[in-house]
Design an enzyme around this catalytic site. Structure first.
Site, short mmCIF file in Angstrom:
data_model
loop_
_atom_site.label_atom_id
_atom_site.label_comp_id
_atom_site.label_asym_id
_atom_site.label_seq_id
_atom_site.Cartn_x
_atom_site.Cartn_y
_atom_site.Cartn_z
CE LYS A 16 -1.93 1.84 3.97
NZ LYS A 16 -1.57 3.26 4.01
CG ASN A 17 2.40 2.78 3.50
OD1 ASN A 17 1.22 3.02 3.28
ND2 ASN A 17 2.89 2.68 4.74
CG ASP A 36 2.15 1.81 9.37
OD1 ASP A 36 1.67 2.68 10.12
OD2 ASP A 36 2.33 1.98 8.16
N PRO A 40 0.78 17.09 10.84
CG PRO A 40 2.52 18.20 11.90
CD PRO A 40 1.67 16.96 11.97
CB ILE A 41 1.21 19.25 5.45
CG1 ILE A 41 0.36 20.49 5.71
CG2 ILE A 41 0.34 18.01 5.31
CD1 ILE A 41 -0.50 20.90 4.55
CG ASP A 42 5.64 21.05 9.82
OD1 ASP A 42 5.03 19.96 9.74
OD2 ASP A 42 6.59 21.23 10.60
CG LEU A 43 8.55 18.25 8.31
CD1 LEU A 43 8.81 16.84 8.81
CD2 LEU A 43 9.76 19.14 8.62
CB CYS A 64 -5.60 6.63 9.85
SG CYS A 64 -6.15 5.16 8.97
C1 UD1 Z 1 3.60 7.13 6.19
C2 UD1 Z 1 2.80 5.86 5.96
C3 UD1 Z 1 2.13 5.40 7.24
C4 UD1 Z 1 3.18 5.26 8.34
C5 UD1 Z 1 4.03 6.52 8.46
C6 UD1 Z 1 5.20 6.35 9.43
C7 UD1 Z 1 2.15 6.04 3.66
C8 UD1 Z 1 1.04 6.19 2.67
N1 UD1 Z 1 1.81 6.11 4.93
O1 UD1 Z 1 2.68 8.14 6.61
O2 UD1 Z 1 1.51 4.14 6.98
O3 UD1 Z 1 2.53 5.04 9.56
O4 UD1 Z 1 4.59 6.88 7.18
O5 UD1 Z 1 5.98 5.27 9.07
O6 UD1 Z 1 3.29 5.80 3.29
N2 UD1 Z 1 5.19 15.12 10.43
C9 UD1 Z 1 5.35 16.45 10.69
N3 UD1 Z 1 5.32 17.33 9.66
C10 UD1 Z 1 5.13 16.93 8.36
C11 UD1 Z 1 4.97 15.55 8.11
C12 UD1 Z 1 5.01 14.66 9.17
O7 UD1 Z 1 5.51 16.84 11.85
O8 UD1 Z 1 5.11 17.79 7.45
C13 UD1 Z 1 5.19 14.14 11.57
C14 UD1 Z 1 3.84 13.44 11.70
O9 UD1 Z 1 2.93 14.22 12.44
C15 UD1 Z 1 4.22 12.18 12.42
C16 UD1 Z 1 5.61 11.88 11.85
O10 UD1 Z 1 6.07 13.10 11.27
O11 UD1 Z 1 4.30 12.38 13.79
C17 UD1 Z 1 5.62 10.76 10.83
O12 UD1 Z 1 4.84 11.12 9.74
P1 UD1 Z 1 5.22 10.71 8.24
O13 UD1 Z 1 6.50 9.94 8.23
O14 UD1 Z 1 5.11 11.92 7.39
O15 UD1 Z 1 4.04 9.70 7.91
P2 UD1 Z 1 3.12 9.67 6.63
O16 UD1 Z 1 3.91 9.96 5.40
O17 UD1 Z 1 1.88 10.44 6.87
#
Ligand code: UD1
Length: 390
Positions: free
Chosen positions: A22-23, A305, A122-125, A116
């Site tokens: 999936k990922n 996960d 967040p999406i800041d990064l 989920c």
């Molecule tokens: C992906 C996976 C998900 C998995 C996760 C961590 C997919 C489709 N999904 O999710 O199954 O659980 O990786 O292995 O691949 N964060 C920030 N700022 C950002 C982005 C993330 O603070 O801009 C934080 C998130 O809040 C979280 C952490 O980083 O605490 C991990 O998130 P991230 O690695 O981005 O997970 P996803 O890509 O959403």
């Protein structure tokens, strides 16, 4: 709302093939839009998230045919840079279309993502990386409008190795001028699969799987045929299903190295493994042993996960285990439901650490899944419980 009825108490034993990840398929589907051409993708998992991605691609103007688990996508006539809001809200990973659509059209309009509920997410990064590449970002009533006809390669460092932000940056940098370097990049195997896919389509990316990814901008991509990697989380979930029912299992089409963090913890519970190329054989112990300490961590640490599934397993272990979640602050919604099934779990005040005292038996109950992996954990618990779990 969908329901599963799980009658517990049967040993699970047998041989299974693990399907596509999936990922991995989701970022790959977001990147086919980069090329105005044809993509053939084999081993696609036929899950709702794949269908949501297909709907997004169709809305952007792609034509798509699904034949078995192979997708044939023609993105030559794609014209729209507007990613439909209702689809983005359905699935967080659709936010990776940000990088794909921006790369293709120099413009994208996308809403804030859903998915989920695992905390703030967040999406800041993602946005920081795009800004550093020279994109202009406007936010308007829940929408992000991002423009950047010609992005410029640069060095980007992430405070945290976010999977999604690493992928979005890779997609955005494929056509950027010059070299983009991502440091403290996520190292997940699915990032390697994305690199392999993009390179098969003509991109020039190195370093995925390490925390340092180098992207040399290219001016053109070409048609591609690719097979998606197997799903390590599905494989891990099957292994736990066998372990929790004291069964023996053979998994085919797996990548052992990608599963190592999970296998290493299953070893601690007393499971025994034989590995042969793409096949794993696992024999469960008569009684699962507790684990002193399990901490989730970005790859190659223990995957968040797989945390809920292990909590279900350790609920029937011989002794007390401690699990600490470090990636998502709200990834413990399965605990209240496991408690209904008779599990003995105490959570720390911040909700990140759980002490699990193994019970002899769980009891079948009515429970509610609040997120994907939490739902898997409840099914696993149901397999080990007396009676039926709904
Ligand atoms: C992906 C996976 C998900 C998995 C996760 C961590 C997919 C489709 N999904 O999710 O199954 O659980 O990786 O292995 O691949 N964060 C920030 N700022 C950002 C982005 C993330 O603070 O801009 C934080 C998130 O809040 C979280 C952490 O980083 O605490 C991990 O998130 P991230 O690695 O981005 O997970 P996803 O890509 O959403």
């Amino acid at each position: 709302m969908g329901e599963y009825h799980v009658k517990g108490g049967n040993k699970l034993a047998g041989e299974l093939r693990v399907g596509g990840a999936k990922n991995a398929i989701l970022p790959i589907l977001a990147s086919v839009i980069l090329n105005a051409g044809k993509s053939i993708i084999h081993n696609c998992p036929l899950i709702s998230d794949t269908y949501v991605s297909i709907e997004i691609l169709e809305a952007l103007g792609c034509t798509i045919k699904l034949s078995g688990t192979t997708l044939l996508i023609d993105s030559s006539n794609a014209k729209s840079y507007d990613v439909p809001e209702h689809l983005v809200r359905e699935m967080r990973s659709s936010f990776i279309f940000l990088g794909g659509v921006l790369g293709r059209f120099g413009k994208v309009r996308i809403s804030y993502p859903g998915g989920c509920e695992l905390g703030a997410r967040p999406i800041d990064l993602h946005l920081k990386a795009l800004k550093e590449l020279g994109a202009k970002i406007e936010e308007d009533q829940g929408f992000i409008i991002c423009t950047g006809e010609k992005l410029k390669g640069t060095r980007i460092n992430f405070d945290f190795p976010s999977v999604g932000a690493t992928e979005n940056t890779m997609l955005s940098a494929v056509y950027a001028d010059g070299t983009t370097i991502i440091s403290n990049a996520a190292r997940e195997p699915e990032i390697v699969d994305l690199q392999n896919f993009l390179n098969a389509m003509g991109a020039n990316i190195k370093g995925a799987g390490t925390d340092f990814i180098l992207i040399e901008g290219v001016s053109k991509l070409h048609n591609v045929e690719y097979t998606v990697m197997p799903d390590r989380i599905v494989a891990g979930t099957y292994l736990v299903a066998a372990a929790i029912t004291k069964g023996d299992i053979v998994l085919n089409d797996v990548v052992y190295e990608d599963l190592y963090p999970v296998i290493s913890k299953l070893n601690e519970t007393g499971c025994k493994f034989k590995i042969d190329k793409k096949q794993i054989y696992m024999k469960s112990p008569k009684k699962i042993k507790s684990i002193d300490r399990l901490r989730t961590h970005p790859h190659p640490g223990f995957p968040t996960d797989m945390q809920p599934q292990f909590m279900a397993l350790l609920s029937v272990a011989n002794g007390t285990s401690i699990i600490t979640e470090t990636v998502f602050e709200s990834r413990n919604k399965h605990i209240s439901e496991l408690l209904r099934m008779g599990a003995d779990i105490v959570m720390s005040q911040d909700g990140m650490t759980s002490i699990i005292k193994g019970s002899e038996r769980l009891k079948g109950s009515n429970v509610t899944s609040k997120d994907l992996r939490g739902g898997a954990a409840l099914i696993l618990a149901g397999l080990a419980a007396e009676g039926t779990t709904i």
